[in-house]
Motif scaffolding. Structure first.
Motif, short mmCIF file in Angstrom:
data_model
loop_
_atom_site.label_atom_id
_atom_site.label_comp_id
_atom_site.label_asym_id
_atom_site.label_seq_id
_atom_site.Cartn_x
_atom_site.Cartn_y
_atom_site.Cartn_z
N SER A 60 -4.61 -5.70 1.42
CA SER A 60 -3.27 -5.33 1.00
C SER A 60 -3.26 -3.91 0.46
N ASN A 61 -2.28 -3.15 0.85
CA ASN A 61 -2.06 -1.82 0.32
C ASN A 61 -0.68 -1.85 -0.33
N ILE A 62 -0.57 -2.67 -1.35
CA ILE A 62 0.72 -3.00 -1.96
C ILE A 62 1.45 -1.78 -2.51
N SER A 63 0.72 -0.75 -2.92
CA SER A 63 1.40 0.43 -3.46
C SER A 63 2.22 1.15 -2.38
N TYR A 64 1.84 1.00 -1.12
CA TYR A 64 2.59 1.61 -0.02
C TYR A 64 3.50 0.62 0.69
N THR A 65 3.01 -0.61 0.87
CA THR A 65 3.75 -1.56 1.70
C THR A 65 4.77 -2.39 0.92
N PHE A 66 4.62 -2.48 -0.40
CA PHE A 66 5.55 -3.28 -1.19
C PHE A 66 5.73 -2.65 -2.58
N PRO A 67 6.16 -1.39 -2.61
CA PRO A 67 6.22 -0.67 -3.88
C PRO A 67 7.16 -1.29 -4.91
N VAL A 68 8.18 -2.03 -4.46
CA VAL A 68 9.10 -2.63 -5.43
C VAL A 68 8.42 -3.70 -6.28
N SER A 69 7.32 -4.25 -5.80
CA SER A 69 6.58 -5.24 -6.58
C SER A 69 5.29 -4.69 -7.17
N TYR A 70 4.88 -3.53 -6.70
CA TYR A 70 3.62 -2.95 -7.19
C TYR A 70 3.65 -2.71 -8.69
N HIS A 71 4.81 -2.39 -9.23
CA HIS A 71 4.88 -2.12 -10.67
C HIS A 71 4.45 -3.34 -11.49
N PHE A 72 4.62 -4.57 -10.94
CA PHE A 72 4.15 -5.76 -11.65
C PHE A 72 2.63 -5.77 -11.77
N VAL A 73 1.95 -5.27 -10.74
CA VAL A 73 0.49 -5.18 -10.78
C VAL A 73 0.06 -4.18 -11.86
N THR A 74 0.70 -3.02 -11.89
CA THR A 74 0.33 -2.02 -12.89
C THR A 74 0.67 -2.50 -14.31
N GLU A 75 1.79 -3.19 -14.45
CA GLU A 75 2.15 -3.73 -15.76
C GLU A 75 1.15 -4.79 -16.21
N ALA A 76 0.71 -5.63 -15.27
CA ALA A 76 -0.28 -6.66 -15.59
C ALA A 76 -1.59 -6.00 -16.02
N ARG A 77 -1.93 -4.90 -15.36
CA ARG A 77 -3.15 -4.17 -15.73
C ARG A 77 -3.04 -3.63 -17.16
N TYR A 78 -1.88 -3.12 -17.53
CA TYR A 78 -1.69 -2.65 -18.90
C TYR A 78 -1.84 -3.78 -19.90
N LYS A 79 -1.51 -5.00 -19.48
CA LYS A 79 -1.64 -6.17 -20.36
C LYS A 79 -3.06 -6.75 -20.34
N GLY A 80 -3.97 -6.14 -19.55
CA GLY A 80 -5.36 -6.58 -19.56
C GLY A 80 -5.86 -7.25 -18.30
N ALA A 81 -5.00 -7.42 -17.31
CA ALA A 81 -5.44 -8.05 -16.06
C ALA A 81 -6.41 -7.13 -15.33
N GLU A 82 -7.37 -7.73 -14.67
CA GLU A 82 -8.31 -6.99 -13.83
C GLU A 82 -7.80 -7.07 -12.40
N VAL A 83 -7.81 -5.95 -11.69
CA VAL A 83 -7.30 -5.90 -10.32
C VAL A 83 -8.45 -5.62 -9.36
N VAL A 84 -8.50 -6.44 -8.30
CA VAL A 84 -9.53 -6.31 -7.28
C VAL A 84 -8.83 -6.11 -5.94
#
Length: 196
Positions: free
Chosen positions: A13-37
């Motif tokens: 998945s290249n969510i930052s390019y293919t689904f940018p309207v939802s990508y901000h949820f990934v970055t927000e989750a990362r700020y809350k401590g989620a690990e992204v793989v």
């Protein structure tokens, strides 16, 4: 919900390019401590924002994930309550023909009625056809002899035993690494992360 996640795995998945309207949820989750793989053959634009990039060869992600499963089972990190109730892994498989043990085998009944071994009663129990909820304690391991309706005895074992054996034979971290291109250490690390 992504915002409550501890680990987010983005596979091919290249969510930052293919689904940018939802990508901000990934970055927000990362700020809350989620690990992204990010599991992808290329280091795509989403990968730099991830904690881990898993460089899997094209079309070889199944080998990687089977290696991850082998680590979880070999290191005893399987949630047995979940596997016993939410998967088909406790269903009994016949040794002689490799098919699920059914009521048709036992008493000439419905061929879609399957069984598991109940550890509490130490006997066969019908798997519900209405719900995933299981009454009893389904065994994930062990071999048992059962009598068929014609009087013959067959050995049966839970599907989990078959899965475990095949993973140990074909998808150790070393073998999964050879097939997928993912380093052995990363196969092990991901197995532990997913289990935790």
């Amino acid at each position: 919900n992504l915002l409550d996640a501890e680990l987010i795995v983005l596979t091919h998945s290249n969510i930052s390019y293919t689904f940018p309207v939802s990508y901000h949820f990934v970055t927000e989750a990362r700020y809350k401590g989620a690990e992204v793989v990010v599991v992808a053959p290329d280091f795509n634009p989403t990968a730099p924002a991830a904690d881990i990039h898993v460089p899997v060869h094209v079309g070889c992600d199944a080998a990687f994930w089977l290696g991850v499963c082998q680590v979880m089972i070999a290191e005893g990190m399987v949630d047995k309550d979940f596997a016993g109730e939410q998967t088909d892994l406790p269903l009994l498989v016949r040794h002689d023909n490799g098919k699920y043990l059914s009521a048709a085998d036992l008493n000439g009944g419905d061929e879609k009625q399957f069984y598991f071994w109940d550890e509490a009663s130490k006997s066969l129990a019908e798997a519900s056809r209405e719900t995933l909820k299981i009454e009893g304690t389904p065994a994930l391991e062990g071999t048992h002899a059962v009598a068929l309706h014609d009087g013959t005895q067959v050995e049966v074992e839970p599907g989990f035993e078959i899965l475990k054996r095949r993973l140990n034979d074909q998808y150790t971290p070393e073998k999964a690494s050879e097939k997928s291109g993912v380093p052995v250490s990363l196969v092990k690390e991901m197995g532990r992360k997913i289990a935790a």
